[in-house]
Design a protein around this motif. Structure first.
Motif, PDB file in Angstrom:
ATOM      1  N   ARG A  65      24.483  90.579  75.485  1.00  0.00           N
ATOM      2  CA  ARG A  65      25.495  90.352  74.526  1.00  0.00           C
ATOM      3  C   ARG A  65      26.252  89.008  74.776  1.00  0.00           C
ATOM      4  O   ARG A  65      27.221  88.843  75.069  1.00  0.00           O
ATOM      5  CB  ARG A  65      26.318  91.470  74.612  1.00  0.00           C
ATOM      6  N   ILE A  66      25.399  87.753  74.580  1.00  0.00           N
ATOM      7  CA  ILE A  66      25.794  86.400  74.818  1.00  0.00           C
ATOM      8  C   ILE A  66      25.635  86.023  73.377  1.00  0.00           C
ATOM      9  O   ILE A  66      24.587  85.826  72.889  1.00  0.00           O
ATOM     10  CB  ILE A  66      25.190  85.581  75.991  1.00  0.00           C
ATOM     11  N   LYS A  67      26.778  85.286  73.055  1.00  0.00           N
ATOM     12  CA  LYS A  67      26.885  84.541  71.867  1.00  0.00           C
ATOM     13  C   LYS A  67      26.760  83.108  72.131  1.00  0.00           C
ATOM     14  O   LYS A  67      27.088  82.831  73.315  1.00  0.00           O
ATOM     15  CB  LYS A  67      28.303  84.833  70.899  1.00  0.00           C
ATOM     16  N   SER A 119      28.997  80.769  71.107  1.00  0.00           N
ATOM     17  CA  SER A 119      30.017  80.533  71.559  1.00  0.00           C
ATOM     18  C   SER A 119      30.455  80.861  72.704  1.00  0.00           C
ATOM     19  O   SER A 119      31.293  80.198  73.490  1.00  0.00           O
ATOM     20  CB  SER A 119      31.167  81.065  70.662  1.00  0.00           C
ATOM     21  N   ASP A 120      29.896  81.766  73.665  1.00  0.00           N
ATOM     22  CA  ASP A 120      29.905  82.124  74.839  1.00  0.00           C
ATOM     23  C   ASP A 120      29.387  80.940  75.767  1.00  0.00           C
ATOM     24  O   ASP A 120      30.209  80.569  76.679  1.00  0.00           O
ATOM     25  CB  ASP A 120      29.291  83.611  75.255  1.00  0.00           C
ATOM     26  N   ALA A 169      31.639  77.677  75.450  1.00  0.00           N
ATOM     27  CA  ALA A 169      32.685  78.022  76.173  1.00  0.00           C
ATOM     28  C   ALA A 169      32.672  77.837  77.887  1.00  0.00           C
ATOM     29  O   ALA A 169      33.234  77.289  78.449  1.00  0.00           O
ATOM     30  CB  ALA A 169      33.286  79.508  75.992  1.00  0.00           C
ATOM     31  N   ALA A 170      31.465  78.355  78.200  1.00  0.00           N
ATOM     32  CA  ALA A 170      31.320  78.322  79.659  1.00  0.00           C
ATOM     33  C   ALA A 170      30.789  76.915  80.009  1.00  0.00           C
ATOM     34  O   ALA A 170      31.338  76.414  81.147  1.00  0.00           O
ATOM     35  CB  ALA A 170      29.937  79.270  80.094  1.00  0.00           C
ATOM     36  N   TYR A 229      24.731  81.408  82.998  1.00  0.00           N
ATOM     37  CA  TYR A 229      24.502  82.833  83.295  1.00  0.00           C
ATOM     38  C   TYR A 229      25.522  83.418  84.127  1.00  0.00           C
ATOM     39  O   TYR A 229      26.153  84.136  83.873  1.00  0.00           O
ATOM     40  CB  TYR A 229      23.037  83.234  83.384  1.00  0.00           C
ATOM     41  N   LEU A 239      28.853  83.114  83.133  1.00  0.00           N
ATOM     42  CA  LEU A 239      29.307  84.340  82.267  1.00  0.00           C
ATOM     43  C   LEU A 239      29.296  85.546  82.955  1.00  0.00           C
ATOM     44  O   LEU A 239      29.723  86.691  82.538  1.00  0.00           O
ATOM     45  CB  LEU A 239      28.447  84.250  81.099  1.00  0.00           C
ATOM     46  N   LYS A 247      26.719  87.090  84.062  1.00  0.00           N
ATOM     47  CA  LYS A 247      25.436  87.731  83.468  1.00  0.00           C
ATOM     48  C   LYS A 247      24.279  87.427  83.925  1.00  0.00           C
ATOM     49  O   LYS A 247      24.242  86.318  84.456  1.00  0.00           O
ATOM     50  CB  LYS A 247      25.547  87.981  82.012  1.00  0.00           C
TER      51      LYS A 247
END
Length: 81
Positions: free
Chosen positions: A8-10, A12-13, A16-17, A36, A39, A41
Motif C-alpha cells: 500500500r505505497i503511493k 506521494s509516499d 515524501a520519503a 522501502y 517507509l 515496508k
C-alpha cells in the motif's frame, strides 16, 4: 497513484520519503531499498519494482548529489591481460 498494492505505497509516499531522506542527509544515495525501509515496508511480490524505480527516477531529489558527481575515475583502457 498506487505504486505497490501489496505494501500500500503511493507515489506521494515515495516522494515524501525521498524528500525526508534528502533533508536528513543531502549526500545520501537514494535507492529503492532505502525508500522501502524509510517507509517501514518491504516489497512482497516484486511486481511493483519497475514502477517504483520509475517514480524514483522521475523525482528530481533522487539524483546523485552534486558533491558526489564526477568522483568515478575514468576507466583505464590500457589494461594488461
Amino acid at each position: 497513484m498506487i505504486v505497490c498494492h501489496c505494501a500500500r505505497i503511493k507515489s506521494s509516499d515515495i516522494q515524501a520519503a525521498v524528500a525526508w531522506m534528502r533533508a536528513a542527509d543531502p549526500t545520501a544515495l537514494i535507492t529503492p531499498g532505502k525508500v522501502y525501509r524509510a517507509l517501514g515496508k518491504r516489497p512482497d511480490c516484486g511486481g511493483c519494482v519497475a514502477l517504483f524505480v520509475d517514480v524514483l527516477r522521475a523525482d528530481q531529489n533522487t539524483g546523485v548529489p552534486p558533491v558526489l558527481r564526477g568522483l568515478r575515475k575514468p576507466a583505464d583502457r590500457r589494461r594488461t591481460r
